[in-house]
Design a protein around this motif. Structure first.
Motif, PDB file in Angstrom:
ATOM      1  N   ALA A 112       7.470  -4.173   1.387  1.00 16.50           N
ATOM      2  CA  ALA A 112       8.776  -4.227   0.671  1.00 16.50           C
ATOM      3  C   ALA A 112       8.664  -5.627   0.506  1.00 16.50           C
ATOM      4  CB  ALA A 112       9.927  -3.378   0.095  1.00 16.50           C
ATOM      5  N   ARG A 145       4.710   7.663   1.691  1.00 16.50           N
ATOM      6  CA  ARG A 145       3.572   7.428   1.401  1.00 16.50           C
ATOM      7  C   ARG A 145       2.579   7.977   2.894  1.00 16.50           C
ATOM      8  NH1 ARG A 145       0.876   2.378  -0.391  1.00 16.50           N
ATOM      9  NH2 ARG A 145       2.109   1.394  -0.948  1.00 16.50           N
ATOM     10  N   ASP A 194       9.344   3.428   1.774  1.00 13.87           N
ATOM     11  CA  ASP A 194       8.126   3.103   1.284  1.00 13.87           C
ATOM     12  C   ASP A 194       6.888   3.880   1.817  1.00 13.87           C
ATOM     13  OD1 ASP A 194       5.610   2.502  -0.844  1.00 13.87           O
ATOM     14  OD2 ASP A 194       5.618   0.953   0.597  1.00 13.87           O
ATOM     15  N   TYR A 230      11.966  -3.758  -4.366  1.00 13.04           N
ATOM     16  CA  TYR A 230      12.904  -3.341  -4.056  1.00 13.04           C
ATOM     17  C   TYR A 230      13.775  -3.333  -5.490  1.00 13.04           C
ATOM     18  CZ  TYR A 230      15.774  -7.006  -2.776  1.00 13.04           C
ATOM     19  OH  TYR A 230      16.811  -7.961  -2.609  1.00 13.04           O
ATOM     20  N   PHE A 272       4.936   1.176  -5.297  1.00  9.91           N
ATOM     21  CA  PHE A 272       5.810   1.870  -5.253  1.00  9.91           C
ATOM     22  C   PHE A 272       6.248   0.994  -3.495  1.00  9.91           C
ATOM     23  CE2 PHE A 272       9.260   4.452  -4.279  1.00  9.91           C
ATOM     24  CZ  PHE A 272       9.782   4.751  -3.002  1.00  9.91           C
ATOM     25  N   GLY A 273       7.239   0.215  -4.206  1.00  6.86           N
ATOM     26  CA  GLY A 273       8.089  -0.002  -3.108  1.00  6.86           C
ATOM     27  C   GLY A 273       7.742  -1.985  -2.767  1.00  6.86           C
ATOM     28  N   GLY A 305       4.227   0.638   5.475  1.00  8.63           N
ATOM     29  CA  GLY A 305       5.202   0.776   4.358  1.00  8.63           C
ATOM     30  C   GLY A 305       5.730  -0.569   3.821  1.00  8.63           C
TER      31      GLY A 305
END
Length: 124
Positions: free
Chosen positions: A32, A84, A80, A119, A115-116, A30
């Motif tokens: 961010a 995933r 995230d 934030y 996504f992510g 993930g």
């Protein structure tokens, strides 16, 4: 075959399918970033940050604010990664396993690949 043996077989089959899937797709990560891009974190599902990048401009935030920002971005990267992982594994596991993933915090999250990436802003 008794119920325990059937359950053990299901667990072994699920483990095999997940292992094969991860061998094909690679590890789940993930990512961010803070809204201004000053801090970026990469994390694995449920794990500690694997990569933390801090821009030179972020150093002007001061140590406490920068530390708080890293913690917030790391949490977003972890969420995230969990989402995933959930979306990836839903292809190879049964509904009960997906429910268990959700129960331990690996929620599906949106399908959006971004996504992510930053934030959501909230109270600091």
């Amino acid at each position: 075959m008794d119920e325990v043996e059937r359950a053990a077989r299901r667990v072994a089959d699920t483990g095999r399918r997940v292992g094969e899937h991860l061998a094909r797709t690679g590890p789940v990560r993930g990512r961010a970033s803070s809204p201004d891009g000053a801090v970026t974190v990469v994390a694995a599902p449920g794990g500690a940050p694997q990569d933390v990048r801090v821009s030179p401009a972020a150093l002007a935030m001061g140590p406490r604010a920068l530390a708080d920002e890293i913690v917030r971005v790391a949490a977003a990267a972890s969420r995230d990664a969990a989402a995933r992982a959930h979306r990836s594994l839903e292809r190879v596991v049964d509904p009960a396993t997906l429910r268990a993933l959700t129960e331990i915090g690996f929620e599906r999250g949106p399908d959006d690949d971004d996504f992510g990436s930053t934030y959501p802003l909230g109270p600091r």
